[in-house]
Design a protein around this motif. Structure first.
Motif, PDB file in Angstrom:
ATOM      1  N   UNK A 309      -2.131  -2.611  -4.639  1.00 41.77           N
ATOM      2  CA  UNK A 309      -2.769  -3.684  -3.887  1.00 41.77           C
ATOM      3  C   UNK A 309      -2.974  -3.207  -2.446  1.00 41.77           C
ATOM      4  N   UNK A 310      -4.164  -2.658  -2.214  1.00 40.79           N
ATOM      5  CA  UNK A 310      -4.530  -2.144  -0.900  1.00 40.79           C
ATOM      6  C   UNK A 310      -5.962  -2.542  -0.586  1.00 40.79           C
ATOM      7  N   UNK A 311      -6.312  -2.465   0.693  1.00 38.28           N
ATOM      8  CA  UNK A 311      -7.686  -2.756   1.081  1.00 38.28           C
ATOM      9  C   UNK A 311      -8.664  -1.784   0.429  1.00 38.28           C
ATOM     10  N   UNK A 312      -8.226  -0.552   0.191  1.00 43.26           N
ATOM     11  CA  UNK A 312      -9.106   0.436  -0.441  1.00 43.26           C
ATOM     12  C   UNK A 312      -9.510  -0.003  -1.844  1.00 43.26           C
ATOM     13  N   UNK A 313      -8.669  -0.782  -2.495  1.00 42.20           N
ATOM     14  CA  UNK A 313      -8.961  -1.265  -3.847  1.00 42.20           C
ATOM     15  C   UNK A 313      -9.449  -2.707  -3.873  1.00 42.20           C
ATOM     16  N   UNK A 314      -9.794  -3.231  -2.709  1.00 42.88           N
ATOM     17  CA  UNK A 314     -10.130  -4.658  -2.619  1.00 42.88           C
ATOM     18  C   UNK A 314     -11.276  -5.050  -3.551  1.00 42.88           C
ATOM     19  N   UNK A 315     -12.285  -4.221  -3.641  1.00 42.17           N
ATOM     20  CA  UNK A 315     -13.449  -4.581  -4.460  1.00 42.17           C
ATOM     21  C   UNK A 315     -13.058  -4.798  -5.914  1.00 42.17           C
ATOM     22  N   UNK A 316     -12.102  -4.023  -6.389  1.00 40.00           N
ATOM     23  CA  UNK A 316     -11.665  -4.154  -7.782  1.00 40.00           C
ATOM     24  C   UNK A 316     -10.644  -5.280  -7.947  1.00 40.00           C
ATOM     25  N   UNK A 317      -9.880  -5.559  -6.901  1.00 38.64           N
ATOM     26  CA  UNK A 317      -8.809  -6.537  -7.001  1.00 38.64           C
ATOM     27  C   UNK A 317      -9.293  -7.981  -6.813  1.00 38.64           C
TER      28      UNK A 317
END
Length: 321
Positions: A309-317
């Motif tokens: 759970x990171x901003x880098x994965x925000x689009x997927x999360x």
């Protein structure tokens, strides 16, 4: 389900009144930057007798619960921000009422006044927190004043926040548990919050202030990422004293201090928002077990994900619009 002993205050998200059926007995309150007060679709102007807030309620019978949330970096945010609408609708579907309220954005004000400098930045942030907590206390007093009319259980008000709002909520509880002058001045004698839900928040206090309590603090639920870029995860001592959930669990181990820590070692500051999307069941359990039933438990749950759970994965999360 009887929820007559719950209360939650929340900040920053819009809910529409009367979307669901009859209310059970809980309430959520949200601080924001708007300067009006609405109650059951009635508009009120800001007055000296109470902070601006919006109370969104279902038609209820039993006394309901209450939740308060605080927002972004003491610079922005609004109670009609739609980002948390789905999460808050979850609470209203369970019968929580929602009160939305404003507080002063201390850093925004400091920048507008050209007060903030590299030399006094910490001082300005600590002032912003104090202003926010003061406004939060005034809003709480306003709700308590109208609790009988609104059918709210005065003993079951729970603070809830993300990022700066979580920090405000934790510092508010620190003041209440220590019966500070700020709490004594702005809250009724003997008032205590029933719980705190913190999403990426920390106790940020003046330098060299130990994390200690004169009285038992309310049960606290922490959501926090080990890679948080902004808010203290463990402990820091310098221009200010910062204590995150890791420090809290280390200093107050065991069930004598009821608490629940959902720990994301790989997570970053996106945890200020994610629990309102994917951890509502955990919040429900906290409110049921540690707040309503007053269970004396200490829970530390560690979540490791294939997709951190990171901003880098925000689009997927994050949910797709």
């Amino acid at each position: 389900m009887d929820r007559s002993h719950r209360r939650v205050l929340y900040d920053r998200v819009r809910l529409r009144a009367n979307q669901h059926g009859a209310s059970k007995d809980c309430c959520l309150a949200l601080p924001s930057a708007e300067n009006n007060l609405s109650l059951r679709h009635q508009e009120w102007t800001k007055t000296a007798t109470g902070p601006p807030c919006r109370t969104l309620r279902q038609n209820g019978g039993q006394a309901s619960s209450h939740n308060l949330f605080v927002r972004r970096g003491w610079e922005g945010g609004a109670r009609n921000d739609e980002g948390f609408t789905t999460g808050l609708e979850h609470f209203t579907s369970l019968g929580y009422d929602v009160v939305a309220l404003d507080y002063r954005l201390g850093i925004k004000i400091a920048k507008e006044r050209n007060e903030i400098t590299p030399a006094n930045g910490t001082e300005m942030y600590l002032r912003a927190i104090q202003w926010s907590v003061e406004d939060l206390f005034d809003a709480t007093s306003f709700v308590l004043k109208h609790a009988d009319d609104w059918n709210i259980d005065k003993d079951q008000i729970v603070l809830m926040g993300g990022s700066s709002g979580a920090t405000n909520s934790l510092v508010a509880e620190y003041n209440v548990a220590n019966a500070t002058e700020l709490a004594r001045t702005h809250l009724p004698v003997g008032f205590k919050y029933a719980g705190v839900i913190s999403m990426a928040g920390a106790f940020w206090l003046k330098a060299n202030t130990p994390l200690a309590f004169k009285n038992q603090p309310a049960p606290i639920m922490f959501f926090h990422g080990g890679k948080d870029q902004l808010v203290t995860y463990d402990e820091v001592e310098g221009p200010f004293s910062g204590y995150g959930p890791v420090a809290y669990f280390r200093k107050f181990p065991g069930p004598d201090y009821p608490k629940w820590f959902v720990d994301y070692p790989q997570g970053d500051h996106i945890i200020a928002a994610m629990p309102m999307i994917d951890s509502l069941n955990e919040m429900d359990a906290f409110l049921e077990k540690l707040v309503k039933e007053r269970q004396q438990v200490s829970i530390h749950a560690v979540e490791e994900d294939r997709m951190p759970k990171t901003f880098a994965n925000a689009a997927a999360l994050l949910p797709k619009p």
